[in-house]
Design an enzyme around this catalytic site. Structure first.
Site, mmCIF file in Angstrom:
data_model
loop_
_atom_site.group_PDB
_atom_site.id
_atom_site.type_symbol
_atom_site.label_atom_id
_atom_site.label_comp_id
_atom_site.label_asym_id
_atom_site.label_seq_id
_atom_site.Cartn_x
_atom_site.Cartn_y
_atom_site.Cartn_z
ATOM 1 N N ASP A 1 0.839 -1.207 0.000
ATOM 2 C CA ASP A 1 0.000 0.000 0.000
ATOM 3 C C ASP A 1 0.869 1.250 0.000
ATOM 4 O O ASP A 1 0.657 2.178 0.786
ATOM 5 C CB ASP A 1 -0.941 -0.006 1.200
ATOM 6 C CG ASP A 1 -2.115 0.975 1.024
ATOM 7 O OD1 ASP A 1 -2.396 1.349 -0.138
ATOM 8 O OD2 ASP A 1 -2.735 1.365 2.028
ATOM 9 N N LYS B 1 1.970 4.742 -1.152
ATOM 10 C CA LYS B 1 1.340 5.921 -1.739
ATOM 11 C C LYS B 1 1.755 7.131 -0.907
ATOM 12 O O LYS B 1 2.263 6.975 0.215
ATOM 13 C CB LYS B 1 -0.189 5.765 -1.745
ATOM 14 C CG LYS B 1 -0.791 5.507 -0.370
ATOM 15 C CD LYS B 1 -2.287 5.268 -0.467
ATOM 16 C CE LYS B 1 -2.861 4.923 0.909
ATOM 17 N NZ LYS B 1 -4.319 4.681 0.839
ATOM 18 N N ASN C 1 0.958 7.427 2.807
ATOM 19 C CA ASN C 1 1.592 6.495 3.730
ATOM 20 C C ASN C 1 3.083 6.746 3.871
ATOM 21 O O ASN C 1 3.827 5.882 4.323
ATOM 22 C CB ASN C 1 1.344 5.049 3.292
ATOM 23 C CG ASN C 1 -0.086 4.624 3.519
ATOM 24 O OD1 ASN C 1 -0.822 5.271 4.264
ATOM 25 N ND2 ASN C 1 -0.503 3.550 2.870
#
Length: 466
Positions: free
Chosen positions: A264, A266, A269
């Protein structure tokens, strides 16, 4: 977004007004009830996530994390607690996908699970932390900025040699986690964080539990999210993006060497510390995958998902390198290469469309983007036996001294505006202005789900030569 088809002179004239307009139009939802604000990408799926239908042709298992359909700030992160002393090593730490829907309860000592670990002769619990502000809220609970209360250091053998400081405390309700079948994800996230020690990954300091809640104590990072700085600036120069990308590549390579896939990656994050270094967070979708195996889970944020995930062909660490390519593209152009308001059409674009590379980017940047955004994962840059080393050797990174970078001696030119270690100016006021209310949680009837959850990071003052 900037019209990249305009002439350079037109771009020069319009850039300030475009960025000003972008800032004026940048809004952050004021409440978690906003329909465009999905906390699932921060704290894991909630019970309402089932309202998002899964794409056809994907057989998902109960408990699989959902695809993230709406992007948002993570609002959570660590602080610049990376020691510059060569004699003090960093120690394992961060847990990103969880949170607690209630304020840390004032539990008595009998509620706190303590793992007997030889030198650890003291109990750590919610009462050892002073709550300062709310810095996030999600489907499982809240995240607080907290200060460690003073605690005596017993002796050089180290009982309770904990010390004070500013941390992020994530509090997660057990009943909600169990109800949503996410026990394994919460445990995996905590386990992964205890194994990761890297200068560009947020560190987990403690984990413990009461009868009703799980607690993760993480470094608090106050420089803001890469998402925030990218959308404030509009785009990054290649020189600026090169340092951030190199630090991300270094962190992701470290994860892959330990058999961990993040899944995840991105801008939401990735946090920035006070020195301008990026810090990878949010391991709620991370998974340990054997070199020869594949995962078939559909998870992640759609704009950043690799084609093999969307096609349910099974994925491994190569999916992370695709996401790194999307991140780099977004840093250099201001938006991901594939966007569409319709989720199905967005997925089709990711699977079928070629990446459009802007002519103003250097040939080296084009080459790296083509390598990372290769739709066939077996041909993707970083997929070979040398993994991230092949990416580090790419000509776009020829000016990067990787040893200096990984010792944090390569200083970024941009530093966020931070007034102190407890500064929360880079967190949205919709969180920091929240009252510190305590909402009780019921005790789950099944009490064995989280056995062994307690953790304390090794103390650098005790494990290092003086």
């Amino acid at each position: 977004m900037i019209d990249h088809m305009a002439s350079p002179s037109q771009q020069k004239k319009t850039l300030p007004s475009i960025l000003t307009s972008k800032l004026n139009n940048l809004t952050i939802p004021s409440s978690p009830t906003d329909p465009d604000f999905d906390f699932a990408d921060v704290f894991g799926p909630s019970s309402s996530s089932s309202t998002h239908p899964n794409p056809p042709h994907h057989n998902l298992f109960i408990g699989d994390p959902p695809i993230i359909h709406n992007r948002t700030h993570s609002f959570i992160g660590p602080s610049p607690r990376y020691t510059r002393s060569k004699s003090l090593p960093f120690h394992p730490q961060f847990d990103p996908n969880s949170s607690g829907e209630d304020e840390p309860e004032k539990a008595d000592e009998s509620e706190v699970e303590v793992e007997e670990k030889g030198k650890l002769n003291c109990k750590i619990g919610p009462g050892d932390f002073e709550i300062m502000r709310v810095i996030g809220k999600g489907s499982f609970g809240k995240v607080f900025q907290v200060r460690r209360r003073d605690k005596s250091v017993v002796n050089v053998d180290g009982e309770c040699a904990i010390g004070d400081g500013i941390f992020a405390m994530k509090v997660m309700r057990k009943d909600t986690i169990i109800k949503n079948n996410h026990v394994d994800y919460m445990k995996a996230e905590r386990d992964i964080l205890t194994k990761v020690v890297h200068p560009f990954v947020v560190q987990l300091r403690y984990s413990f539990q009461t009868k009703t809640k799980l607690y993760l104590i993480l470094d608090f990072i106050n420089g803001g999210h890469l998402f925030f700085h990218l959308y404030r600036q509009g785009i990054f120069s290649e020189d600026q993006a090169r340092v951030y990308t190199a630090e991300i590549v270094s962190a992701v390579s470290h994860l892959h060497e330990r058999g961990i896939v993040h899944r995840d990656l991105k801008p939401e994050n990735i946090l920035m510390d006070a020195d301008g270094h990026v810090m990878l967070t949010d391991f709620g979708l991370a998974k340990e995958i054997d070199e020869s195996s594949r995962s078939n889970s559909m998870c992640g944020t759609t704009e950043y998902m690799a084609p093999e995930i969307l096609l349910a062909k099974g994925h491994n660490k190569n999916a992370d390198w695709w996401s790194v390519g999307i991140l780099l593209y977004e840093m250099l152009t201001g938006k991901p290469p594939f966007t569409h308001s319709n989720r199905k059409k967005l997925q089709e674009k990711i699977i079928n469309e070629k990446v459009k590379l802007l002519p103003r980017l250097s040939g080296e940047a084009h080459s790296l983007l083509k390598g990372l955004l290769q739709k066939d994962p077996s041909l993707r840059l970083g997929s070979g036996p040398r993994g991230g080393d092949d990416i580090k050797k790419h000509k776009w990174f020829r000016t990067i001294n990787w040893k200096k970078l990984e010792s944090r001696d390569l200083q970024p030119k941009f530093k966020p505006d931070v007034s102190g270690e407890d500064c929360t100016e880079n967190f949205d006021k919709c969180w920091t202005a929240m009252p510190l209310d305590d909402s009780p949680a019921p005790t789950p009837t099944a009490g064995e789900h989280f056995h062994g959850y307690t953790y304390e990071a090794p103390n650098p003052w005790l494990s290092s030569p003086q």
